[in-house]
Design a protein around this motif. Structure first.
Motif, PDB file in Angstrom:
ATOM      1  N   SER A  57      33.792  40.122  25.325  1.00 14.80           N
ATOM      2  CA  SER A  57      34.311  40.181  26.688  1.00 14.80           C
ATOM      3  C   SER A  57      33.817  41.432  27.416  1.00 14.80           C
ATOM      4  O   SER A  57      33.484  41.373  28.599  1.00 14.80           O
ATOM      5  CB  SER A  57      35.836  40.108  26.686  1.00 14.80           C
ATOM      6  OG  SER A  57      36.395  41.131  25.890  1.00 14.80           O
ATOM      7  N   VAL A  79      41.711  42.194  36.096  1.00 15.52           N
ATOM      8  CA  VAL A  79      42.139  41.173  35.150  1.00 15.52           C
ATOM      9  C   VAL A  79      40.957  40.224  35.022  1.00 15.52           C
ATOM     10  O   VAL A  79      40.386  39.774  36.010  1.00 15.52           O
ATOM     11  CB  VAL A  79      43.389  40.420  35.662  1.00 15.52           C
ATOM     12  CG1 VAL A  79      43.752  39.288  34.726  1.00 15.52           C
ATOM     13  CG2 VAL A  79      44.547  41.375  35.826  1.00 15.52           C
ATOM     14  N   ALA A  81      39.384  36.714  33.326  1.00 16.38           N
ATOM     15  CA  ALA A  81      39.797  35.437  32.760  1.00 16.38           C
ATOM     16  C   ALA A  81      38.562  34.596  32.456  1.00 16.38           C
ATOM     17  O   ALA A  81      37.610  34.574  33.236  1.00 16.38           O
ATOM     18  CB  ALA A  81      40.715  34.694  33.715  1.00 16.38           C
ATOM     19  N   GLN A  84      40.129  30.073  32.483  1.00 19.82           N
ATOM     20  CA  GLN A  84      41.498  30.178  32.970  1.00 19.82           C
ATOM     21  C   GLN A  84      42.453  30.792  31.953  1.00 19.82           C
ATOM     22  O   GLN A  84      43.658  30.566  31.998  1.00 19.82           O
ATOM     23  CB  GLN A  84      42.014  28.817  33.440  1.00 19.82           C
ATOM     24  CG  GLN A  84      41.191  28.266  34.580  1.00 19.82           C
ATOM     25  CD  GLN A  84      41.686  26.933  35.084  1.00 19.82           C
ATOM     26  OE1 GLN A  84      42.607  26.342  34.537  1.00 19.82           O
ATOM     27  NE2 GLN A  84      41.061  26.443  36.131  1.00 19.82           N
ATOM     28  N   GLU A  85      41.925  31.586  31.014  1.00 19.14           N
ATOM     29  CA  GLU A  85      42.754  32.314  30.065  1.00 19.14           C
ATOM     30  C   GLU A  85      42.425  33.796  30.184  1.00 19.14           C
ATOM     31  O   GLU A  85      41.256  34.183  30.174  1.00 19.14           O
ATOM     32  CB  GLU A  85      42.498  31.844  28.633  1.00 19.14           C
ATOM     33  CG  GLU A  85      42.987  30.437  28.370  1.00 19.14           C
ATOM     34  CD  GLU A  85      42.853  30.041  26.916  1.00 19.14           C
ATOM     35  OE1 GLU A  85      42.896  30.921  26.037  1.00 19.14           O
ATOM     36  OE2 GLU A  85      42.700  28.837  26.661  1.00 19.14           O
ATOM     37  N   TYR A  86      43.477  34.608  30.270  1.00 19.88           N
ATOM     38  CA  TYR A  86      43.260  36.045  30.391  1.00 19.88           C
ATOM     39  C   TYR A  86      42.598  36.590  29.129  1.00 19.88           C
ATOM     40  O   TYR A  86      42.898  36.168  28.022  1.00 19.88           O
ATOM     41  CB  TYR A  86      44.575  36.781  30.643  1.00 19.88           C
ATOM     42  CG  TYR A  86      45.184  36.438  31.977  1.00 19.88           C
ATOM     43  CD1 TYR A  86      44.475  36.665  33.160  1.00 19.88           C
ATOM     44  CD2 TYR A  86      46.446  35.889  32.059  1.00 19.88           C
ATOM     45  CE1 TYR A  86      45.028  36.346  34.380  1.00 19.88           C
ATOM     46  CE2 TYR A  86      47.002  35.569  33.288  1.00 19.88           C
ATOM     47  CZ  TYR A  86      46.283  35.804  34.440  1.00 19.88           C
ATOM     48  OH  TYR A  86      46.826  35.488  35.654  1.00 19.88           O
TER      49      TYR A  86
END
Length: 111
Positions: A57, A79, A81, A84-86
């Motif tokens: 990431s 933030v 993502a 659609q997931e943090y």
């Protein structure tokens, strides 16, 4: 064909794979979505970038910052993502598929 407000770029990581990684550097086209302050700093709301299929990431964030250096200013507040997931910026390995969405969401102040 491209929709208005969308630019297609080839990211710096799109140069192929190394023998060391066994081909994990094969690139995928991912959609990067920019919101609020990140859209202002990047100068657009969405684009398609070519990035390695397997990437941490933090490395993915760094690839995006290479294309839009002004985003570095919000690194500690953003933030992130993926699909659609943090995701925390760090050593978490992501295995990206073509068309995956990556969202850059700065903090939103409320009142």
């Amino acid at each position: 064909r491209r929709s208005p407000g969308r630019r297609r770029r080839r990211g710096p990581a799109a140069e192929g794979s190394s023998a060391r990684d066994g081909g994990s550097m094969r690139c995928q086209q991912v959609s990067v979505l920019y919101f609020a302050k990140s859209a202002e700093l990047a100068g657009l709301r969405c684009e398609t970038l070519s990035v390695p299929r397997e990437i941490t990431s933090l490395q993915l964030w760094e690839e995006i910052v290479k294309v839009h250096p002004r985003l570095a200013a919000i690194r500690d507040q953003v933030v992130f993502a993926v699909r659609q997931e943090y995701v925390l910026l760090g050593d978490q390995l992501l295995v990206l598929q073509p068309g995956d969405e990556v969202a850059i969401i700065p903090p939103i102040s409320g009142g």
